[in-house]
Design an enzyme around this catalytic site. Structure first.
Site, PDB file in Angstrom:
ATOM      1  N   CYS A   7      -4.203 -17.586  -1.747  1.00 29.96           N
ATOM      2  CA  CYS A   7      -4.115 -18.677  -0.779  1.00 29.96           C
ATOM      3  C   CYS A   7      -2.665 -18.673  -0.284  1.00 29.96           C
ATOM      4  CB  CYS A   7      -4.487 -19.998  -1.443  1.00 29.96           C
ATOM      5  SG  CYS A   7      -5.021 -21.277  -0.300  1.00 29.96           S
ATOM      6  N   CYS A  83      -8.227 -19.256   2.002  1.00 30.44           N
ATOM      7  CA  CYS A  83      -7.712 -19.956   3.180  1.00 30.44           C
ATOM      8  C   CYS A  83      -7.444 -18.932   4.264  1.00 30.44           C
ATOM      9  CB  CYS A  83      -6.480 -20.801   2.861  1.00 30.44           C
ATOM     10  SG  CYS A  83      -4.957 -19.886   2.645  1.00 30.44           S
ATOM     11  N   CYS A  90      -3.379 -10.995   4.062  1.00 31.15           N
ATOM     12  CA  CYS A  90      -3.928 -10.148   3.000  1.00 31.15           C
ATOM     13  C   CYS A  90      -3.908  -8.661   3.346  1.00 31.15           C
ATOM     14  CB  CYS A  90      -5.338 -10.583   2.636  1.00 31.15           C
ATOM     15  SG  CYS A  90      -5.986  -9.784   1.155  1.00 31.15           S
TER      16      CYS A  90
END
Length: 154
Positions: A7, A83, A90
Site C-alpha cells: 500500500c 490501493c 508496483c
C-alpha cells in the site's frame, strides 16, 4: 508461499490485510510467510489497531515498513496491492512474481464505521485468497474483489 501486501504508507489497509492473511493462513493450516510494506514509511494508524483488535487480531506491535526493510525483498511468490497508488508504483518491483490488485477505499479521516467496513472487506478477501491458495489455485482480481464485497468500477 511468501506473500507481500503493498500500500502507499503501510499504515492502514496493508497492515489490516497482513493481519487477516496471517489469521486465515493459521486458521486453515496453510504455510505462508506474510509481510506488508509501503512505498513510503509512516506509522500504523491507531484506528487500524483499534478495529483489528475488535476482530481479535493484534496489530499493536506492527510498524510501518518499506520494501527495503523486508528480508529477501525480491523473493515473494505473490505481491498484492490494496490501493491504487501502490499499484501504480508496483511496476518498480523488479522481481518475477504473481501480482494481484484489489482497490480498497482509504478509511483514513473517517469514522470507525468506515474502518470496520474496510476491515471486514479485507477479511473476506483474505479468507478467499488463502482458501484458494490452499486448494492450489491463484484467484483472479475480480474473484477477490467479489469476495471482499467490492465492485471494481475502474
Amino acid at each position: 508461499m511468501r506473500i507481500l501486501v503493498l500500500c502507499t504508507h503501510n499504515s492502514a489497509r496493508s497492515q489490516m490485510a497482513e493481519g487477516w492473511l496471517r489469521y486465515w493462513a493459521e486458521r486453515m493450516d496453510y504455510p505462508a510467510e506474510i509481510w506488508s510494506a509501503g512505498t513510503e514509511k509512516t506509522f500504523v494508524k491507531p484506528d487500524a489497531i483499534t478495529v483489528m483488535g475488535e476482530a481479535g487480531i493484534d496489530l499493536s506491535a506492527h510498524t510501518s515498513k518499506t520494501l527495503y526493510d523486508l528480508p529477501n525483498l525480491w523473493h515473494f511468490d505473490l505481491v498484492l496491492t490494496v490501493c491504487d497508488a501502490a499499484a501504480e508504483t508496483c511496476p518498480a518491483y523488479p522481481a518475477q512474481t504473481q501480482r494481484l490488485h484489489v482497490s480498497f477505499p482509504d478509511p483514513s479521516g473517517k469514522g470507525l464505521e468506515e474502518w470496520r467496513r474496510v476491515r471486514d472487506a479485507l477479511g473476506r478477501m483474505s479468507q478467499h485468497l488463502i482458501q484458494s491458495l490452499k486448494q492450489g489455485q491463484m484467484p483472479g482480481e475480480k474473484d477477490l474483489a467479489e469476495a471482499a464485497g467490492l465492485t471494481q468500477a475502474h
